[in-house]
Design an enzyme around this catalytic site. Structure first.
Site, mmCIF file in Angstrom:
data_model
loop_
_atom_site.group_PDB
_atom_site.id
_atom_site.type_symbol
_atom_site.label_atom_id
_atom_site.label_comp_id
_atom_site.label_asym_id
_atom_site.label_seq_id
_atom_site.Cartn_x
_atom_site.Cartn_y
_atom_site.Cartn_z
ATOM 1 C CG ASP A 1 -2.068 0.905 1.140
ATOM 2 O OD1 ASP A 1 -2.396 1.312 0.011
ATOM 3 O OD2 ASP A 1 -2.657 1.242 2.177
ATOM 4 C CG HIS B 1 2.240 0.796 -8.960
ATOM 5 N ND1 HIS B 1 1.666 0.645 -7.713
ATOM 6 C CD2 HIS B 1 1.309 1.410 -9.729
ATOM 7 C CE1 HIS B 1 0.440 1.147 -7.737
ATOM 8 N NE2 HIS B 1 0.205 1.624 -8.946
ATOM 9 C CB SER C 1 -7.615 -5.908 -4.010
ATOM 10 O OG SER C 1 -7.999 -4.633 -4.486
ATOM 11 C CG LEU D 1 10.665 -17.012 1.473
ATOM 12 C CD1 LEU D 1 9.983 -16.839 2.841
ATOM 13 C CD2 LEU D 1 11.368 -15.702 1.104
HETATM 14 C C1 FPP Z 1 -0.796 -0.478 -3.669
HETATM 15 O O1 FPP Z 1 -0.436 0.890 -3.669
HETATM 16 C C2 FPP Z 1 -0.171 -1.217 -4.802
HETATM 17 C C3 FPP Z 1 -0.842 -1.770 -5.841
HETATM 18 C C4 FPP Z 1 -2.288 -1.727 -5.972
HETATM 19 C C5 FPP Z 1 -0.136 -2.494 -6.935
HETATM 20 C C6 FPP Z 1 1.140 -3.224 -6.530
HETATM 21 C C7 FPP Z 1 1.576 -4.165 -7.565
HETATM 22 C C8 FPP Z 1 2.804 -4.256 -8.075
HETATM 23 C C9 FPP Z 1 3.938 -3.417 -7.626
HETATM 24 C C10 FPP Z 1 3.002 -5.234 -9.203
HETATM 25 C C11 FPP Z 1 4.134 -6.150 -9.111
HETATM 26 C C12 FPP Z 1 4.233 -6.847 -7.832
HETATM 27 C C13 FPP Z 1 5.231 -7.635 -7.496
HETATM 28 C C14 FPP Z 1 5.337 -8.046 -6.081
HETATM 29 C C15 FPP Z 1 6.259 -8.120 -8.439
HETATM 30 P P1 FPP Z 1 -1.533 1.987 -4.021
HETATM 31 O O2 FPP Z 1 -1.512 2.228 -5.487
HETATM 32 O O3 FPP Z 1 -2.848 1.542 -3.465
HETATM 33 O O4 FPP Z 1 -1.000 3.246 -3.309
HETATM 34 P P2 FPP Z 1 -1.888 4.371 -2.587
HETATM 35 O O5 FPP Z 1 -2.498 3.713 -1.385
HETATM 36 O O6 FPP Z 1 -0.880 5.398 -2.233
HETATM 37 O O7 FPP Z 1 -2.890 4.847 -3.583
#
Ligand code: FPP
Length: 155
Positions: free
Chosen positions: A27, A44, A72, A138
Site C-alpha cells: 500500500d 509501483h 485486489s 522460503l
Molecule cells: C498499492 O499501492 C499497490 C498496488 C495496488 C499495486 C502493486 C503491484 C505491483 C507493484 C506489481 C508487481 C508486484 C510484485 C510483487 C512483483 P496503491 O496504489 O494503493 O497506493 P496508494 O495507497 O498510495 O494509492
C-alpha cells in the site's frame, strides 16, 4: 529490518523465534510517487523493488512463508494505463527475478482469482510457479486479484 521493527513495536525480546508466516499489504505506492511529483507507476516500480528487499530479508532470517497482498479485485477499477503498467511490472519482475529466486531456493505461488487475467499474464504466473517449484527455503505467496468476498464465494 522488517522483523526488527516488528520486535521493537511489539516489545518482543531479541531471542524470540522468527514467526513462520508474515503477510504484507502493499500500500502507499501511489502516495509515495505523488509526494515526489512522479506518476503512480513510478511508485509501483519502487514498491516492487521494496518487496524484493523484504523478500531477501525474510529469507535471511529464516521465515518460511511471506505473503504479499499486491493486487485486489477492486484494483481493476483503476485507470487502464495504471492497471496495464502493474501487469507489465509483474511480467518483467518474473523475467528479471526468476533465476535468482531459483538460485536462492525461493518458491513462488500466486493466489487469487485467475479468471480476470490476460493470457500473457496467466502465462507469466504459470511460468514463475513452475520455474521456482523446487524452492524449499522460503515460499513467497503473491496475492493477485484477491478479495475476501470472492474467497468466501469460492469457499
Ligand atoms: C498499492 O499501492 C499497490 C498496488 C495496488 C499495486 C502493486 C503491484 C505491483 C507493484 C506489481 C508487481 C508486484 C510484485 C510483487 C512483483 P496503491 O496504489 O494503493 O497506493 P496508494 O495507497 O498510495 O494509492
Amino acid at each position: 529490518m522488517l522483523f526488527d521493527l516488528f520486535r521493537k513495536k511489539k516489545k518482543l525480546s531479541p531471542e524470540r523465534p522468527v514467526p513462520t508466516h508474515i503477510a504484507i499489504v502493499m500500500d502507499g505506492n501511489g502516495r509515495w510517487a505523488k509526494k515526489r511529483g512522479l506518476p503512480r507507476q513510478a511508485g509501483h516500480k519502487v514498491g516492487a523493488e521494496a518487496f524484493r528487499t523484504i523478500a531477501n530479508y525474510a529469507k535471511s532470517i529464516g521465515l518460511k512463508y511471506l505473503t504479499v497482498y499486491a493486487f485486489s479485485t477492486e484494483n481493476w477499477k483503476r485507470p487502464e494505463e495504471e492497471v496495464n503498467a502493474i501487469m507489465e511490472l509483474f511480467c518483467k519482475s518474473v523475467i528479471n527475478e526468476s533465476p535468482e529466486l531459483q538460485k536462492q531456493g525461493v518458491r513462488v505461488q500466486v493466489m487469487g482469482d485467475r479468471a480476470g487475467f490476460s493470457e500473457k499474464v496467466l502465462s507469466y504466473i504459470e511460468r514463475i510457479e513452475s520455474e521456482t517449484a523446487a524452492g524449499e527455503r522460503l515460499t513467497l505467496i503473491l496475492a493477485f486479484n484477491y478479495s475476501s468476498r470472492s474467497e468466501l464465494m469460492a469457499a
